[in-house]
Design a protein around this motif. Structure first.
Motif, PDB file in Angstrom:
ATOM      1  N   GLU A   1       0.823  -1.222   0.000  1.00 17.56           N
ATOM      2  CA  GLU A   1       0.000   0.000   0.000  1.00 17.56           C
ATOM      3  C   GLU A   1       0.852   1.265   0.000  1.00 17.56           C
ATOM      4  O   GLU A   1       0.392   2.321  -0.415  1.00 17.56           O
ATOM      5  CB  GLU A   1      -0.926   0.008   1.227  1.00 17.56           C
TER       6      GLU A   1
ATOM      7  N   ILE B   1     -11.455   6.007  -5.472  1.00 16.61           N
ATOM      8  CA  ILE B   1     -10.836   4.846  -4.827  1.00 16.61           C
ATOM      9  C   ILE B   1     -10.139   3.974  -5.878  1.00 16.61           C
ATOM     10  O   ILE B   1      -9.182   3.265  -5.586  1.00 16.61           O
ATOM     11  CB  ILE B   1     -11.885   4.019  -4.036  1.00 16.61           C
TER      12      ILE B   1
ATOM     13  N   HIS C   1      -6.351  10.932  -8.472  1.00 15.83           N
ATOM     14  CA  HIS C   1      -6.893  10.566  -7.163  1.00 15.83           C
ATOM     15  C   HIS C   1      -6.809  11.729  -6.178  1.00 15.83           C
ATOM     16  O   HIS C   1      -7.764  12.040  -5.466  1.00 15.83           O
ATOM     17  CB  HIS C   1      -6.134   9.340  -6.626  1.00 15.83           C
TER      18      HIS C   1
ATOM     19  N   ARG D   1     -10.113  13.286  -4.328  1.00 22.10           N
ATOM     20  CA  ARG D   1     -10.241  13.029  -2.879  1.00 22.10           C
ATOM     21  C   ARG D   1     -10.399  14.364  -2.150  1.00 22.10           C
ATOM     22  O   ARG D   1     -11.128  14.470  -1.165  1.00 22.10           O
ATOM     23  CB  ARG D   1      -9.024  12.250  -2.374  1.00 22.10           C
TER      24      ARG D   1
ATOM     25  N   GLY E   1     -19.154   3.006   0.153  1.00 18.68           N
ATOM     26  CA  GLY E   1     -18.006   2.929   1.061  1.00 18.68           C
ATOM     27  C   GLY E   1     -18.427   3.014   2.513  1.00 18.68           C
ATOM     28  O   GLY E   1     -17.846   2.371   3.379  1.00 18.68           O
ATOM     29  N   GLY E   2     -19.448   3.823   2.784  1.00 18.22           N
ATOM     30  CA  GLY E   2     -19.838   4.016   4.177  1.00 18.22           C
ATOM     31  C   GLY E   2     -20.909   3.060   4.639  1.00 18.22           C
ATOM     32  O   GLY E   2     -21.179   2.954   5.836  1.00 18.22           O
TER      33      GLY E   2
ATOM     34  N   THR F   1     -19.736  -1.233   5.337  1.00 17.74           N
ATOM     35  CA  THR F   1     -18.634  -1.231   6.286  1.00 17.74           C
ATOM     36  C   THR F   1     -19.100  -0.862   7.692  1.00 17.74           C
ATOM     37  O   THR F   1     -18.859  -1.594   8.647  1.00 17.74           O
ATOM     38  CB  THR F   1     -17.589  -0.210   5.820  1.00 17.74           C
TER      39      THR F   1
ATOM     40  N   THR G   1     -19.722  -3.355  10.968  1.00 22.39           N
ATOM     41  CA  THR G   1     -19.007  -3.130  12.228  1.00 22.39           C
ATOM     42  C   THR G   1     -20.006  -3.140  13.384  1.00 22.39           C
ATOM     43  O   THR G   1     -19.738  -3.695  14.458  1.00 22.39           O
ATOM     44  CB  THR G   1     -18.240  -1.794  12.206  1.00 22.39           C
TER      45      THR G   1
ATOM     46  N   ARG H   1      -4.811  -4.794  -5.834  1.00 23.09           N
ATOM     47  CA  ARG H   1      -3.876  -3.926  -6.545  1.00 23.09           C
ATOM     48  C   ARG H   1      -3.392  -4.673  -7.779  1.00 23.09           C
ATOM     49  O   ARG H   1      -3.444  -5.908  -7.820  1.00 23.09           O
ATOM     50  CB  ARG H   1      -2.665  -3.561  -5.667  1.00 23.09           C
TER      51      ARG H   1
ATOM     52  N   ALA I   1      -7.902  -2.268   8.782  1.00 24.21           N
ATOM     53  CA  ALA I   1      -9.259  -2.357   8.226  1.00 24.21           C
ATOM     54  C   ALA I   1      -9.625  -1.146   7.375  1.00 24.21           C
ATOM     55  O   ALA I   1     -10.500  -1.234   6.506  1.00 24.21           O
ATOM     56  CB  ALA I   1     -10.272  -2.534   9.356  1.00 24.21           C
TER      57      ALA I   1
ATOM     58  N   HIS J   1      -4.769   5.862  -0.085  1.00 28.16           N
ATOM     59  CA  HIS J   1      -6.196   5.530  -0.213  1.00 28.16           C
ATOM     60  C   HIS J   1      -6.852   5.245   1.136  1.00 28.16           C
ATOM     61  O   HIS J   1      -8.018   4.851   1.166  1.00 28.16           O
ATOM     62  CB  HIS J   1      -6.387   4.316  -1.126  1.00 28.16           C
TER      63      HIS J   1
ATOM     64  N   CYS K   1      -9.002   5.011   4.202  1.00 29.47           N
ATOM     65  CA  CYS K   1     -10.410   5.406   4.211  1.00 29.47           C
ATOM     66  C   CYS K   1     -10.616   6.865   4.619  1.00 29.47           C
ATOM     67  O   CYS K   1     -10.209   7.290   5.702  1.00 29.47           O
ATOM     68  CB  CYS K   1     -11.171   4.516   5.181  1.00 29.47           C
ATOM     69  N   VAL K   2     -11.312   7.596   3.758  1.00 27.85           N
ATOM     70  CA  VAL K   2     -11.565   9.004   4.017  1.00 27.85           C
ATOM     71  C   VAL K   2     -12.669   9.171   5.075  1.00 27.85           C
ATOM     72  O   VAL K   2     -12.744  10.190   5.754  1.00 27.85           O
ATOM     73  CB  VAL K   2     -11.886   9.706   2.667  1.00 27.85           C
TER      74      VAL K   2
END
Ligand code: HEM
Length: 412
Positions: free
Chosen positions: A64, A97, A104, A108, A250-251, A254, A258, A302, A353, A359, A361-362
């Motif tokens: 990464e 992403i 990117h 972002r 994305g939100g 996930t 959780t 990747r 996680a 990248h 997580c924003v």
């Protein structure tokens, strides 16, 4: 169970892209074997073709940290093991992403202001009020499904607050996101058309919201923020839609998974639950630990843009790599007793996680806030969640989570 990693003559050892490992909750042992014997392990002939399994914490972080060599870009294959369909029938929505630098970086930047500490603080009162309201409606005297009643509902509310999305329609966010985020469907002939239909419906809905906000005064929600950002000038409509979908998808799964992992995990380790109940000051650390233990996205992909020697393994240009966060987060060389939730684990924050590097997580801060608020509001009510039966799990190798979980509340 035999612990032979390579069976004589067999090319394919463990195909960790096979969803049955996750729906049956059997993934722990094969990853533990790979970490111990061959942490950067080549698999041939799996459900998504040939790829490298990157299983150790160290190797995942290393890959990464080299985004110029290991690409996320859609052009090279994107972030999921499923390869893109090139026959023109798939709706291509560019998302940052799945972009490399420099594109990117600019895109972002359009959404990052929505997740600064001051913005998160601004949203926190609203999120707390909604969370408290929901907990106060839960039944104490009969079983219910935690996934639908709590995890899905609270996540949907959080996203609706973030987007200033019409409240009554908020469940549409969940519906669209479930269709958009299910990458396994891209290769399912029967359900592909159905998926596209939902994506178009979502596109049309957001177009209406965009039209309403484009000529209005800026408001502190994500859609308005994106429209009025400088980088927007370089983003076309499809990219705008792609990035919106990215934020919803994305939100969604996930955070939802959780919250379900929180109930299941604390129930599975009752002495840890009690420790947390006795000492709510542990909540911030427990949030990290629960996210580590659950790892709601099992991997990101990747693609190598050049040959590279990765800790002795010869990665060739064009090779696919699966960065198995779900394995890196159980790496015993970093996390002692890694399969256990330990609410006061000292290095819980080192989990992968949220990914790592450019990248990462924003939305991490927002997700952490929502989980912390849920635990705090449960603590105020002395609410304990007892899981009544094994949950029904998601059949996927990307999203790692739960479809349904019957629970019964009790007071402690
Ligand atoms: C990226 C996990 C919550 C929006 C990512 C990545 C992971 C991840 C693994 C990719 C990192 C990489 O490639 O290195 C999670 C988890 C969450 C969560 C586990 C909850 C516990 C959220 C929320 C939002 C969000 C609440 C927004 C509402 C994004 C976006 C990206 C991203 C936009 C792309 C970042 C980039 O490419 O620069 N997330 N996420 N995520 N996440 Fe999250």
């Amino acid at each position: 169970m035999a612990t032979v990693l390579k069976e004589p003559g067999a090319e394919l050892t463990y195909d960790m892209s096979d969803a049955s490992w996750y729906v049956d909750d059997r993934w722990q042992e094969p990853f533990a074997q790979m970490r111990a014997q061959d942490p950067i392990h080549w698999t041939q002939g799996g459900s998504f073709g040939d790829f490298w399994n990157v299983c150790s914490h160290k190797a995942i972080q290393h890959v990464e940290a080299l985004p110029e060599i290991f690409s996320s870009s859609y052009e090279h294959g994107g972030i999921t093991l499923a390869d893109r369909i090139d026959d023109g029938t798939e709706l291509v929505m560019p998302m940052f992403i799945a972009m490399d630098r420099p594109k990117h970086t600019g895109q972002r930047r359009t959404v990052a202001p929505a997740f600064t500490p001051s913005e998160i603080k601004r949203m926190s009162d609203d999120i707390r009020m909604r969370t408290a309201e929901l907990l106060d409606t839960l039944p104490w005297d009969k079983p219910f499904d935690w996934v639908d009643t709590v995890s899905i509902e609270l996540t949907t509310q959080m996203l609706a607050i973030l987007f200033d999305f019409p409240w009554a329609d908020r469940r549409k966010l969940t519906e669209w996101s479930d269709w958009a985020g299910d990458i396994e469907l891209v290769h399912n002939e029967d359900l592909r058309a159905e998926r596209l239909k939902h994506l178009y419906e979502m596109g049309a809905y957001f177009k209406k919201l965009w039209d309403a906000k484009i000529n209005a005064e800026p408001t502190p929600d994500l859609i308005s923020m994106m429209i009025h950002s400088d980088a927007m000038a370089e983003m076309d409509e499809l990219e705008f839609m792609g990035n919106l979908i990215l934020l919803i998808v994305g939100g969604n799964d996930t955070t939802r998974n959780t919250m379900s992992g929180l109930a299941y995990g604390l129930h599975t380790f009752p002495e840890q639950r009690e420790k947390l109940e006795q000492n709510p000051a542990l909540i911030p650390n427990a949030v990290q630990e629960i996210i580590r233990w659950q790892t709601p996205l099992a991997h990101m992909r990747r693609t190598a843009l050049a040959d590279y020697d990765l800790f002795g393994k010869q990665i060739k240009k064009g090779d696919k790599l699966a960065l198995w966060y779900i394995s890196g987060n159980r790496d015993e060389s970093v996390f002692e007793d890694a399969d256990k939730i330990i609410v006061d684990r000292e290095n819980a924050r080192r989990h992968l996680a949220f990914g790592y590097g450019i990248h990462r997580c924003v939305g991490a801060r927002l997700a952490e806030l929502q989980i912390a608020i849920l635990l705090e509001e449960m603590a105020k009510r002395r609410m304990r969640v007892n899981v009544l039966a094994e949950p029904e799990r998601v059949r996927a190798c990307f999203v790692h989570g739960y479809r349904a979980m019957q629970v019964q509340l009790s007071k402690y």
